[in-house]
Design a protein around this motif. Structure first.
Motif: not given
Ligand code: BDP
Length: 725
Positions: A327-332, A369-378, A396-404
């Motif tokens: 999906l990230a490739d489709a959006l990048a 991919r760089p335009n993937v963010m992992l969304q993690v519950k609190n 996961m230091p190499k993965t941008p992470m969102m807090l949900e």
């Protein structure tokens, strides 16, 4: 609107009384702009009587009209609009590009980024002026809302030197709204999205929604449910979405959609959704192109895959990374992102549910991919009244992470319980993961500063619906507000946010503010106490309404209460130490060691990590059994005190809002007692111990509580057959 009685009062000239008791339905949220008290009027009028507007753009127009509306309401007269300051008291708004005047001030605005702003008082052309300036138009709008908030909270306008930049890039509301207008875990009416009438009819509420979001700096909205239908990706719905996107754009609000993984099968003509299949990949690419042709600033996709029955890449023996990257490739090329949720707890892994997400995702660090963010519950389970922070934060230091986080109160009493979530959000943001030594807080993971990533985000599951007051109860507006404020600046304190909200929503009177803030600040701990004290979790019925600690199934049924409480004749709690599931090993060693040690673990998390005998001695010297009873009871008493406090605040609140809050607090007290009594009745059958002296027995026998049935609980899946348990 004024009621007949109130209007009569106004007519006889009782103007002050008229202002004080004017009925309010909550629709105006925190943007009420009611007239300031006489003693402030003078000072504010000296500082803000005219607006110097920049060359207009849609966003700058909004800033200007917000100022006109805000100052008009607060100061009683609409400000004049001028092109250069002609007197003291001008408010100059704009960017260096839109206003020569601002350009000349050399305010070094580029360093504020695309959304930051400054608010300064200075002398210009011999006049005292206030400047609200930014590098980009949206910053001016954000600054304008902040400026108005200063007046709303009776801040002095002397010597203003304020500069603000959001610490988190994507500040997103997730609406779990279905296309038929039902809302999963929604307790405030129907969905505000009237898809059927879109795109031709734009309900004025959409504008008010965007304005409210912008007032907090919320800049993204996912309009569809994570358990959503692929129909939202079909052309008619994309046109509907485009109409909303056009409306939201000047408010800085981007739209996102949930993407059902099997959409290529359901709405395309493919027979697979395998993320490595070339036809599937080109289907998604074409879909992304189609969306961006309609919505050039589309934000991207939010995906719930391989969780609670949702399809995902593992159905094709692929990894989460394979799915997200496709999906990230489709959006990048369009600048879009994928927010891939980590909320998974596959039944195939017969283990502690709290461990499952980490097990699936931690090994994938560096594979996205760089335009993937992992969304993690609190927390590692599911938006419980209290959980420790999720072990994926920091892992996961190499993965941008969102807090949900969840703003809607699925597990905290729905809309009728007054539970201010600021302290919960603050608790998780300040939790220290120790990923890079002390000070590696969750806030620093998600704002990118810990691991140096620039893709940053936070999401809140919205509590917004078509109820007149938006959120189902007046005090639940505070949770939307607190989310927005913390998303902008996760270092803010929940108490300060509560105070700000109370002032803008109700009254600046110190007597009111102090009492209301105290009520709010104690309310989350009260809910923990009467629902799940000392680290218990997931003790509610299957509909998530009311207590059911007896709810049981097979040992691996990891959504039943007994799975989580592990209570028996000997003791209570889930052993997650090395002797048990060893979920503790997923945390950094410093955290794991502290939580493993009975002498060091914060007792509020005791039963989350430890199974202890009923006679286990707490730091108070009491047994865990006695302490549980005391905590349940304290929760009920706190709510009784909140009710008492509120009953003394009538003179500061209009009757309409006062009455609803009063009625809801009565419901809350009743339900808090129900939670206490039902829980104690159940645990009594196991512990066989007496209640501590002075603590009353449950009102009814256990069977009474077990037999209670609520077949039509709000927020449950559409069309689900009525459940009683
Ligand atoms: C749970 C809710 C469920 C959601 C799920 C999720 O009960 O309705 O779909 O979270 O986050 O808390 O996907």
């Amino acid at each position: 609107m004024l009621s007949g009685v109130v209007r009569a009062l106004c007519v006889v000239g009782a103007l002050l009384a008229c202002t004080a008791i004017r009925a309010e339905d909550g629709y105006d949220l925190w943007l009420r702009y009611r007239a300031v008290e006489t003693r402030w009027l003078e000072a504010y009028r000296k500082s803000a009587v005219e607006i110097i507007a920049a060359t207009p753009s849609a966003t700058l127009e909004l800033a200007k009209s917000e100022l006109v509306r805000g100052l008009g309401g607060l100061l009683g007269t609409a400000p004049a609009i001028a092109s250069i300051p002609t007197k003291d008291g001008s408010v100059i708004i704009g960017t260096p590009r839109s206003s020569q005047l601002i350009g000349r001030l050399h305010l070094d605005l580029e360093q504020l980024g695309a959304e930051g702003y400054v608010i300064r008082s200075l002398i210009y052309g011999g006049h005292r002026v206030i400047v609200i300036a930014a590098d980009q138009d949206i910053g001016v709008l954000y600054g304008t809302f902040n400026f108005l908030r200063l007046l709303q909270t009776r801040h002095t306008l002397q010597n203003l030197r304020l500069s603000s930049t959001p610490r988190i890039g994507r500040r997103v509301l997730d609406h779990w709204d279905n296309l038929d207008r039902t809302v999963e875990r929604g307790y405030s009416g129907e969905s505000i999205w009237d898809w059927h009438k879109l795109p031709d009819y734009l309900d004025p509420r959409y504008t008010d929604y965007a304005r409210a979001c912008a007032s907090l700096g919320i800049n993204g909205t996912v309009l569809t449910n994570v358990n959503g239908s692929a129909v939202s990706l079909t052309p008619p719905y994309l046109h509907k979405l485009a109409a909303l996107a056009d409306l939201f754009r000047p408010y800085g609000l981007r739209v996102y959609l949930t993407a059902r993984f099997t959409a290529p099968i359901e709405i395309g003509a493919l027979n697979t959704a395998d993320p490595l299949d070339p036809a599937v990949r080109s289907w998604w690419r074409a879909k992304a192109d189609e969306i961006y042709a309609l919505i050039p600033d589309f934000g991207g996709f939010l995906v719930k895959a391989h969780s609670e029955g949702q399809p995902g890449p593992q159905d094709y023996s692929r990894t989460h990374a394979d799915g997200a990257n496709m999906l990230a490739d489709a959006l990048a090329s369009h600048g879009g992102i994928v927010m891939w949720r980590a909320f998974v707890y596959s039944q195939d892994l017969a283990d502690d549910r709290a461990k499952k997400a980490f097990r699936e995702f931690a090994p994938l660090d560096g594979k996205f991919r760089p335009n993937v963010m992992l969304q993690v519950k609190n927390g590692p389970i599911d938006f419980q009244p209290r959980e420790p922070f999720h072990p994926l934060f920091g892992a996961m230091p190499k993965t941008p992470m969102m807090l949900e986080v969840q703003i809607t109160k699925e597990y905290l009493g729905f809309a009728t319980h007054l539970v201010y979530l600021g302290p919960l959000f603050e608790e998780v943001l300040h939790s220290d993961t120790y990923a890079r030594g002390e000070g590696s807080t969750v806030a620093r993971v998600i704002d990118g500063s810990l691991f140096g990533n620039s893709n940053t985000g936070i999401a809140g599951v919205a509590n917004i619906g078509s109820d007149r007051n938006w959120t189902g109860s007046h005090f639940d507006q505070a949770n939307w507000f607190a989310f927005g404020r913390l998303a902008w600046d996760p270092t803010l304190r929940s108490r300060d946010i509560a105070e700000e909200w109370v002032r803008v929503t109700f009254s600046n009177d110190p007597g009111f503010v102090a009492s209301a803030v105290e009520m709010m600040m104690g309310s989350r701990e009260a809910a923990v106490d009467y629902m799940t004290p000392l680290g218990l979790a997931h003790q509610m019925s299957a509909s998530h309404y009311g207590p059911a600690p007896w709810l049981t199934g097979r040992p691996q049924d990891d959504s039943t209460s007994t799975y989580f409480n592990r209570a028996d004749a000997q003791g209570i709690g889930f052993d997650r130490t090395a002797a048990g599931s060893n979920a503790l090993a997923q945390y950094a060693p410093a955290v794991a060691a502290r939580f493993a040690d009975l002498d060091q673990i914060p007792e509020r998390l005791l039963l989350w990590f430890h199974h202890v005998p009923w006679d286990h001695q707490m730091r108070s010297g009491r047994t865990v059994w006695d302490e549980l009873i005391i905590d349940y009871t304290r929760g009920v008493r706190t709510v009784a005190n909140m009710r008492h406090t509120w009953s003394g605040l009538a003179r500061w609140v209009d009757s309409e809002r006062f009455a609803q809050v009063s009625a809801f607090l009565a419901i809350q007290e009743h339900e808090a007692k129900w939670w206490r009594d039902a829980s104690i009745a159940y645990y009594l059958t196991l512990s066989q111990r007496p209640l501590p002296a002075g603590y009353e027995a449950p009102e009814h026998a256990l069977q009474y509580y077990e037999a209670l049935c609520f077949p039509y609980v709000p927020g449950t899946a559409p069309g689900a057959s009525p459940v009683c348990k």
